[in-house]
Design an enzyme around this catalytic site. Structure first.
Site, short mmCIF file in Angstrom:
data_model
loop_
_atom_site.label_atom_id
_atom_site.label_comp_id
_atom_site.label_asym_id
_atom_site.label_seq_id
_atom_site.Cartn_x
_atom_site.Cartn_y
_atom_site.Cartn_z
N SER A 104 60.46 44.55 27.66
CA SER A 104 60.03 45.68 26.85
C SER A 104 59.24 46.73 27.64
CB SER A 104 59.17 45.20 25.68
OG SER A 104 58.03 44.50 26.16
N TYR A 105 58.85 46.44 28.87
CA TYR A 105 58.07 47.40 29.65
C TYR A 105 58.94 48.59 30.04
CZ TYR A 105 54.38 43.83 30.22
OH TYR A 105 53.39 42.90 30.01
N ALA A 106 58.51 49.77 29.58
CA ALA A 106 59.24 51.02 29.86
C ALA A 106 60.71 50.88 29.49
CB ALA A 106 59.08 51.42 31.32
N GLY A 164 62.73 48.50 29.72
CA GLY A 164 63.55 47.83 30.73
C GLY A 164 63.49 48.46 32.10
#
Length: 327
Positions: A73-75, A77
């Protein structure tokens, strides 16, 4: 971040500068050995572009770092993509321990079997690798039977796509439940836990969670290790909060207790000859079962400050002062 002070030679009081390659730590009951600080990938692809991300990871690896923490979920993907690109360009995948989380990604949300398998498949593609060293369940959804989740993870481990797994933000009772069910099913148990833990946020972890982590011999990776930057010492006034776009996240710590903690951190940092942030991380590393706090950096200079914590030896007196100031 505060400026790194000149290195000083170790003395009898335990003051020391960080060696270039401090000893790696065993991660729970796995055979993974990791640098005592995980570099957080939450800023990669968000506030840190590809060039700065490469600079950060290069500086981290040069200091002996081998543990990268990210999530699907960070940025959206992009963090995984940047980390994968860096490993491919440096040809160092085998030397890195990659931890990623699934459960919050928009395309494969949740911890059902289909969501986990889909999320891992997508993460492997973005990371450009055949396996994930440490997979975290990023959420705890009690509506999904643990049996379903654990069977799905075990299948991924048996297939070689995942080596080990752990939990992020699970309660002590849920960790106990997971261990009991894993034993009943004969599937792979968790080896790690990642929870909110730092000098300003202690109560949640230091009770039942710490006890269960010790009983199950789980490796503990504290997240928000620097309290949204507050424990780096850069937020000391309301004006400091206003000057930084992320100051609102640290605003709740700017009170009498927070300033008391910063005062002790300042004093210990001077004694040790390192940054305030390094002392805050070293305090975590002095706690039972803590393997590697997770901290992010947006420049190579910040990496040097943070990794200094890995080789520090705080004295009992210094730890006690920090304990008392932060209660």
């Amino acid at each position: 971040m505060t400026q790194l002070l000149p290195d000083r030679v170790a003395d009898a009081a335990g003051s020391a500068s960080a060696p270039a390659n401090p000893a790696r730590r065993a991660l729970g009951q796995s055979d993974l050995r990791v640098f005592p600080l995980a570099i957080g990938g939450n800023v990669f692809g968000w506030t840190t572009d590809a060039r700065a991300t490469n600079d950060v990871l290069d500086a981290y690896a040069e200091r002996g770092g081998n543990f990268i923490d990210t999530a699907d979920s960070y940025a959206s993907g992009r963090s995984e993509i940047m980390i994968g690109n860096w490993m491919r360009e440096r040809r160092n995948r085998a030397q890195m321990v990659v931890g990623t989380k699934v459960g919050k990604g928009p395309e494969h949300a949740g911890v059902t079997a289909s969501a986990i398998i889909g999320a891992v498949t997508a993460s492997l593609d973005r990371l450009g690798t055949d396996y994930i060293d440490l997979l975290y369940l990023h959420i705890d959804d009690e509506s999904v039977p643990f049996e379903e989740t654990l069977f799905a993870v075990d299948d991924l481990i048996l297939s070689g796509k995942v080596r080990y797994f752990g939990a992020s933000d699970h309660s002590a009772n849920r960790l106990i439940e997971a261990r009991v069910i894993a034993a009943q099913l004969g599937v792979t148990p968790m080896v790690a836990v990642q929870n909110h833990y730092n000098l300003m946020h202690r109560t949640e972890f230091e009770g039942d969670l710490a006890r269960v982590a010790a009983q199950q011999r789980l490796g503990v990776m504290p997240r928000f290790a620097l309290a949204s930057g507050f424990l780096s010492g850069k937020y000391r006034t309301k004006a400091d909060l206003a000057r930084n776009g992320r100051g609102a996240e640290a605003a709740g710590y700017l009170n009498r207790r927070g300033l008391r903690v910063l005062a002790v951190l300042d004093r210990v940092a001077m004694e040790q000859g390192v940054s305030v942030a390094a002392i805050a991380l070293a305090w975590l590393l002095s706690k039972p079962n803590v393997v590697a706090p997770v901290a992010s950096a947006s420049s190579a200079g910040q990496v040097i400050e943070l990794t200094a914590a890995a080789g520090l030896q705080l004295s009992r007196h210094q730890i006690g002062e920090l304990d008392r100031a932060s209660v």
